[in-house]
Design an enzyme around this catalytic site. Structure first.
Site, PDB file in Angstrom:
ATOM      1  N   GLY A  16       0.823  -1.215   0.000  1.00 15.18           N
ATOM      2  CA  GLY A  16       0.000   0.000   0.000  1.00 15.18           C
ATOM      3  C   GLY A  16       0.852   1.259   0.000  1.00 15.18           C
ATOM      4  O   GLY A  16       0.585   2.201  -0.764  1.00 15.18           O
ATOM      5  N   CYS A  43       3.695  -8.745   1.974  1.00 16.68           N
ATOM      6  CA  CYS A  43       3.354  -9.534   0.778  1.00 16.68           C
ATOM      7  C   CYS A  43       4.610 -10.054   0.091  1.00 16.68           C
ATOM      8  O   CYS A  43       4.718 -11.241  -0.209  1.00 16.68           O
ATOM      9  CB  CYS A  43       2.531  -8.685  -0.184  1.00 16.68           C
ATOM     10  SG  CYS A  43       2.185  -9.534  -1.729  1.00 16.68           S
ATOM     11  N   CYS A  48       2.465 -13.261   0.795  1.00 19.46           N
ATOM     12  CA  CYS A  48       1.905 -13.821  -0.448  1.00 19.46           C
ATOM     13  C   CYS A  48       2.956 -14.425  -1.382  1.00 19.46           C
ATOM     14  O   CYS A  48       2.775 -15.541  -1.871  1.00 19.46           O
ATOM     15  CB  CYS A  48       1.174 -12.744  -1.248  1.00 19.46           C
ATOM     16  SG  CYS A  48       0.391 -11.466  -0.297  1.00 19.46           S
ATOM     17  N   LYS A  51       5.100 -17.420   0.049  1.00 20.21           N
ATOM     18  CA  LYS A  51       4.114 -18.497   0.259  1.00 20.21           C
ATOM     19  C   LYS A  51       3.742 -19.142  -1.069  1.00 20.21           C
ATOM     20  O   LYS A  51       3.748 -20.360  -1.204  1.00 20.21           O
ATOM     21  CB  LYS A  51       2.891 -17.898   0.975  1.00 20.21           C
ATOM     22  CG  LYS A  51       1.711 -18.788   1.224  1.00 20.21           C
ATOM     23  CD  LYS A  51       0.723 -18.934   0.095  1.00 20.21           C
ATOM     24  CE  LYS A  51       0.219 -17.700  -0.546  1.00 20.21           C
ATOM     25  NZ  LYS A  51      -0.791 -16.955   0.191  1.00 20.21           N
ATOM     26  N   GLY A 175      -7.649 -21.965  11.629  1.00 18.04           N
ATOM     27  CA  GLY A 175      -8.361 -22.501  10.474  1.00 18.04           C
ATOM     28  C   GLY A 175      -8.580 -21.452   9.405  1.00 18.04           C
ATOM     29  O   GLY A 175      -9.485 -21.573   8.585  1.00 18.04           O
ATOM     30  N   TYR A 177      -6.899 -18.450   6.418  1.00 19.08           N
ATOM     31  CA  TYR A 177      -6.123 -18.487   5.174  1.00 19.08           C
ATOM     32  C   TYR A 177      -4.748 -19.122   5.395  1.00 19.08           C
ATOM     33  O   TYR A 177      -4.339 -20.021   4.687  1.00 19.08           O
ATOM     34  CB  TYR A 177      -5.818 -17.067   4.691  1.00 19.08           C
ATOM     35  CG  TYR A 177      -6.900 -16.275   4.034  1.00 19.08           C
ATOM     36  CD1 TYR A 177      -6.891 -16.090   2.657  1.00 19.08           C
ATOM     37  CD2 TYR A 177      -7.897 -15.646   4.772  1.00 19.08           C
ATOM     38  CE1 TYR A 177      -7.836 -15.299   2.028  1.00 19.08           C
ATOM     39  CE2 TYR A 177      -8.858 -14.855   4.159  1.00 19.08           C
ATOM     40  CZ  TYR A 177      -8.822 -14.682   2.792  1.00 19.08           C
ATOM     41  OH  TYR A 177      -9.761 -13.905   2.169  1.00 19.08           O
ATOM     42  N   GLU A 181      -3.285 -22.786   4.043  1.00 17.83           N
ATOM     43  CA  GLU A 181      -2.272 -22.730   2.979  1.00 17.83           C
ATOM     44  C   GLU A 181      -1.002 -23.467   3.405  1.00 17.83           C
ATOM     45  O   GLU A 181      -0.418 -24.234   2.638  1.00 17.83           O
ATOM     46  CB  GLU A 181      -1.963 -21.270   2.631  1.00 17.83           C
ATOM     47  CG  GLU A 181      -3.129 -20.612   1.914  1.00 17.83           C
ATOM     48  CD  GLU A 181      -2.901 -19.174   1.486  1.00 17.83           C
ATOM     49  OE1 GLU A 181      -3.657 -18.684   0.655  1.00 17.83           O
ATOM     50  OE2 GLU A 181      -1.964 -18.525   2.010  1.00 17.83           O
ATOM     51  N   GLY A 261      -4.400 -15.258  13.224  1.00 20.80           N
ATOM     52  CA  GLY A 261      -4.781 -13.887  12.905  1.00 20.80           C
ATOM     53  C   GLY A 261      -3.618 -12.914  12.993  1.00 20.80           C
ATOM     54  O   GLY A 261      -2.519 -13.270  13.421  1.00 20.80           O
ATOM     55  N   HIS A 435     -14.462 -25.164 -24.272  1.00 22.43           N
ATOM     56  CA  HIS A 435     -14.498 -26.617 -24.096  1.00 22.43           C
ATOM     57  C   HIS A 435     -13.219 -27.276 -24.604  1.00 22.43           C
ATOM     58  O   HIS A 435     -12.718 -26.879 -25.648  1.00 22.43           O
ATOM     59  CB  HIS A 435     -15.704 -27.172 -24.871  1.00 22.43           C
ATOM     60  CG  HIS A 435     -15.937 -28.620 -24.619  1.00 22.43           C
ATOM     61  ND1 HIS A 435     -16.435 -29.096 -23.427  1.00 22.43           N
ATOM     62  CD2 HIS A 435     -15.705 -29.704 -25.403  1.00 22.43           C
ATOM     63  CE1 HIS A 435     -16.513 -30.412 -23.499  1.00 22.43           C
ATOM     64  NE2 HIS A 435     -16.071 -30.806 -24.673  1.00 22.43           N
ATOM     65  N   GLU A 440     -15.920 -23.892 -17.883  1.00 24.58           N
ATOM     66  CA  GLU A 440     -17.167 -23.809 -18.650  1.00 24.58           C
ATOM     67  C   GLU A 440     -18.376 -24.213 -17.800  1.00 24.58           C
ATOM     68  O   GLU A 440     -19.506 -23.846 -18.095  1.00 24.58           O
ATOM     69  CB  GLU A 440     -17.097 -24.657 -19.924  1.00 24.58           C
ATOM     70  CG  GLU A 440     -17.079 -26.137 -19.680  1.00 24.58           C
ATOM     71  CD  GLU A 440     -17.034 -26.953 -20.987  1.00 24.58           C
ATOM     72  OE1 GLU A 440     -17.749 -26.589 -21.924  1.00 24.58           O
ATOM     73  OE2 GLU A 440     -16.278 -27.935 -21.052  1.00 24.58           O
TER      74      GLU A 440
HETATM   75  P1  NDP Z   1      -7.528 -15.444   9.756  1.00 22.83           P
HETATM   76  O1  NDP Z   1      -8.220 -14.342  10.459  1.00 22.83           O
HETATM   77  O2  NDP Z   1      -7.858 -15.750   8.351  1.00 22.83           O
HETATM   78  O3  NDP Z   1      -7.726 -16.784  10.565  1.00 22.83           O
HETATM   79  C1  NDP Z   1      -7.374 -16.894  11.914  1.00 22.83           C
HETATM   80  C2  NDP Z   1      -7.720 -18.282  12.378  1.00 22.83           C
HETATM   81  O4  NDP Z   1      -7.232 -18.468  13.693  1.00 22.83           O
HETATM   82  C3  NDP Z   1      -9.219 -18.524  12.411  1.00 22.83           C
HETATM   83  O5  NDP Z   1      -9.451 -19.868  12.072  1.00 22.83           O
HETATM   84  C4  NDP Z   1      -9.539 -18.264  13.882  1.00 22.83           C
HETATM   85  O6  NDP Z   1     -10.637 -18.985  14.333  1.00 22.83           O
HETATM   86  C5  NDP Z   1      -8.306 -18.818  14.552  1.00 22.83           C
HETATM   87  N1  NDP Z   1      -8.065 -18.266  15.861  1.00 22.83           N
HETATM   88  C6  NDP Z   1      -8.052 -16.960  16.222  1.00 22.83           C
HETATM   89  N2  NDP Z   1      -7.765 -16.841  17.531  1.00 22.83           N
HETATM   90  C7  NDP Z   1      -7.587 -18.102  18.006  1.00 22.83           C
HETATM   91  C8  NDP Z   1      -7.300 -18.635  19.280  1.00 22.83           C
HETATM   92  N3  NDP Z   1      -7.131 -17.853  20.329  1.00 22.83           N
HETATM   93  N4  NDP Z   1      -7.206 -19.984  19.388  1.00 22.83           N
HETATM   94  C9  NDP Z   1      -7.406 -20.783  18.325  1.00 22.83           C
HETATM   95  N5  NDP Z   1      -7.692 -20.335  17.096  1.00 22.83           N
HETATM   96  C10 NDP Z   1      -7.793 -18.997  16.941  1.00 22.83           C
HETATM   97  O7  NDP Z   1      -5.996 -15.119   9.968  1.00 22.83           O
HETATM   98  P2  NDP Z   1      -4.681 -15.672   9.275  1.00 22.83           P
HETATM   99  O8  NDP Z   1      -3.647 -15.552  10.323  1.00 22.83           O
HETATM  100  O9  NDP Z   1      -4.903 -16.996   8.627  1.00 22.83           O
HETATM  101  O10 NDP Z   1      -4.443 -14.609   8.115  1.00 22.83           O
HETATM  102  C11 NDP Z   1      -4.419 -13.208   8.399  1.00 22.83           C
HETATM  103  C12 NDP Z   1      -4.935 -12.420   7.234  1.00 22.83           C
HETATM  104  O11 NDP Z   1      -3.974 -12.455   6.207  1.00 22.83           O
HETATM  105  C13 NDP Z   1      -6.196 -12.970   6.601  1.00 22.83           C
HETATM  106  O12 NDP Z   1      -7.354 -12.511   7.229  1.00 22.83           O
HETATM  107  C14 NDP Z   1      -6.097 -12.499   5.195  1.00 22.83           C
HETATM  108  O13 NDP Z   1      -6.714 -11.247   5.101  1.00 22.83           O
HETATM  109  C15 NDP Z   1      -4.619 -12.381   4.955  1.00 22.83           C
HETATM  110  N6  NDP Z   1      -4.137 -13.477   4.105  1.00 22.83           N
HETATM  111  C16 NDP Z   1      -4.619 -13.615   2.840  1.00 22.83           C
HETATM  112  C17 NDP Z   1      -4.195 -14.638   2.036  1.00 22.83           C
HETATM  113  C18 NDP Z   1      -4.746 -14.791   0.663  1.00 22.83           C
HETATM  114  O14 NDP Z   1      -5.382 -13.867   0.175  1.00 22.83           O
HETATM  115  N7  NDP Z   1      -4.574 -15.945   0.013  1.00 22.83           N
HETATM  116  C19 NDP Z   1      -3.194 -15.591   2.483  1.00 22.83           C
HETATM  117  C20 NDP Z   1      -2.761 -15.375   3.833  1.00 22.83           C
HETATM  118  C21 NDP Z   1      -3.223 -14.347   4.590  1.00 22.83           C
HETATM  119  P3  NDP Z   1     -12.134 -18.396  14.222  1.00 22.83           P
HETATM  120  O15 NDP Z   1     -12.567 -18.586  12.823  1.00 22.83           O
HETATM  121  O16 NDP Z   1     -12.877 -19.194  15.207  1.00 22.83           O
HETATM  122  O17 NDP Z   1     -12.028 -16.927  14.622  1.00 22.83           O
END
Ligand code: NDP
Length: 458
Positions: A16, A43, A48, A51, A175, A177, A181, A261, A435, A440
């Site tokens: 950005g 990134c 990104c 990765k 669980g 992104y 990945e 997160g 095709h 498609e």
């Molecule tokens: P996300 O917010 O996508 O996922 C965080 C995960 O951790 C969720 O499954 C969440 O569960 C879980 N979680 C959060 N707190 C806890 C806890 N205390 N104990 C156990 N589990 C927990 O974050 P990421 O770190 O995966 O990625 C960060 C950001 O980076 C993404 O939001 C995305 O915007 C960006 N990103 C994008 C990519 C792409 O475009 N391909 C690739 C990688 C990153 P719950 O669902 O229950 O909250």
């Protein structure tokens, strides 16, 4: 004599910050950007790009396995993790250098060091102060982990990209992104992967059919996913670690990775001291022009915690430059931003999920296709592709497109343009397919998925 040293001072040379600074520079603005780490930001340096390089590397496992069905005899392939990490590092260094050159070619001054806001027009870097008419905060975000006993033993995605050795067994907590990945990456390279998630399904926020199908395919590839699982503590062992859950299960691994997160990088920037409003998680609060409550201070990208994706940060950053330095006021439209998850298989999505559409529109039609891609007939791979269209039953407008399967991110980019243009389902039907392709299927879905159209919102 100009009143300030610069027209704009940007804190952070990530996607950005660089995009905004360069665009402003191209309009003749005098711009400086400070960066405490390598130019390129999350990134390019630790997100990104590296990765995706590892994802490409991991996907060769599928190619070797599938080749036999097409008549190839492939000797047992061997894999050299340090060689891949070295190659990846060289590429990241090359890209970082390109970013530096791009700044230079746009007449943007790069100041290496951490920026601290001293007042609304002054930034201090390495003990020297610089003044600017406008300030742009583009400081990005960092991984966060919960406060669990033993959390000091875990790694984040930052370290996962630089491990000296490929772990034979890894536990990944989260669980989202990043977790899915990296689960795909380590599994592709032959590691045993255990993923612990606290919800019932992966990838909260994505369409439920896609979430469920991804978990099935990941399990099919040998990834252990444990749902509704909370980690209680992590203990060090002679060779690795043990992760204990709240109900007493133990998972051992050489490496424990948390992907739970990310948090905006605003700590220590001096924001509260100069009156810039931040949210509880530290994000800079901005309006639709990316302007903070202090009228000359703007913020874009992850530091604002809106949609944390590189192309969004770039679009926000360029909009700020257009507005401030080209007399061309642009607000970024955050609706219908497409995104992809580079899981194995990958996901592409744009627009509303079925669940969101039901809540917002009530009556919707859903079209869903689940099929074995042609390549998998000879390869013998059991994986299925899933495609889904969510349509407003009243207006026929396509509200969401979702796909799980090979090339999903590539296919969805084109569909995102159509959705942005307000495409109808009828226009999909009138479009001629290419095709034979998987894509498609998106223009040949005729049968509505039989589901009550007025389900209560979840
Ligand atoms: P996300 O917010 O996508 O996922 C965080 C995960 O951790 C969720 O499954 C969440 O569960 C879980 N979680 C959060 N707190 C806890 C806890 N205390 N104990 C156990 N589990 C927990 O974050 P990421 O770190 O995966 O990625 C960060 C950001 O980076 C993404 O939001 C995305 O915007 C960006 N990103 C994008 C990519 C792409 O475009 N391909 C690739 C990688 C990153 P719950 O669902 O229950 O909250």
């Amino acid at each position: 004599m100009p009143r300030y040293d610069f027209d704009m001072f940007t804190i952070g040379a990530g996607s950005g910050g660089v995009a905004s600074s360069r665009r402003a520079g191209s309009y003749g603005a005098r711009v400086a950007v400070c960066e405490e780490s390598r130019v390129g930001g999350t990134c390019v340096i630790r997100g990104c790009v590296p990765k995706k390089l590892l994802v490409y590397g991991a996907q060769f496992a599928d190619a070797f396995a599938d080749a036999a069905g097409f008549g190839w005899t492939v000797p047992v392939p061997s894999f050299d993790w340090p060689a891949l990490i070295d190659a990846k590092d060289r590429e990241i260094e090359r890209l970082s250098q390109i970013y530096r050159n791009m700044l230079k070619n746009s007449s943007v001054e790069l100041i290496e060091g951490r920026g601290l806001l001293v007042d609304p027009h002054t930034v201090e870097v390495n003990g020297r102060t610089y003044t600017a008419d406008k300030i742009l905060i583009a400081a990005g975000s960092h991984p966060t982990v919960p406060d669990v006993p033993g959390i000091q033993h875990v790694i984040s995605s930052n370290e996962a990209l630089d491990l000296a050795e490929l772990p034979r067994r890894i536990v990944i907590v989260g669980g989202g992104y990043i977790a899915v990945e990296f689960a795909g990456i380590f599994n592709g390279f032959g590691a045993e992967v255990v993923e612990l998630i606290r919800r019932e399904e992966l990838l909260y926020g994505f369409d439920n059919d896609i979430r469920i199908a991804l978990a099935q395919e990941m399990r099919g590839r040998g990834i252990e996913i444990h749902a509704r699982t909370q980690v209680a503590r992590i203990e060090k062992r002679d060779h690795g670690y043990s992760v204990y859950t709240a109900i007493g299960q133990e998972f051992s691994a050489e490496v424990v990775m948390y992907a739970t997160g990310r948090k905006p990088n605003t700590k220590g920037l001096g924001l509260p001291e100069i009156g810039v409003k931040t949210a509880d998680n530290g994000a800079v609060v901005v309006d639709e022009w990316s302007c903070s409550n202090v009228s000359n201070i703007y913020a874009v990208g992850d530091v604002t915690d809106r949609i944390n994706l590189t192309p969004v940060a770039i679009t926000e950053g360029r909009a700020v430059a257009e507005t401030l330095f080209n007399n061309n006021p642009i607000k970024m439209d955050h609706a219908n931003v497409p995104s992809a998850v580079f899981s194995q298989p990958p996901i592409g999505a744009v627009g509303l999920t079925e669940e969101q559409a039901r809540r917002q529109f009530g009556e919707i039609d859903v079209y869903c296709a689940r099929f074995k891609p042609m390549k998998n007939t000879l390869s013998g791979r059991e994986e299925r592709t899933v495609m889904k269209l969510v349509v407003d039953a009243r207006s026929d407008r396509v509200l969401g497109c979702h796909m799980l399967g090979p090339d999903a991110p590539e296919i969805l980019q084109g569909l995102a343009i159509a959705v942005k243009c307000g495409v109808s389902k009828r226009m999909f039907d009138e479009t001629v397919g290419i095709h034979p392709s998987a894509a498609e299927e998106f223009v040949t879905m005729r049968e509505k998925t039989v589901r009550p159209t007025k389900l209560a919102a979840e």
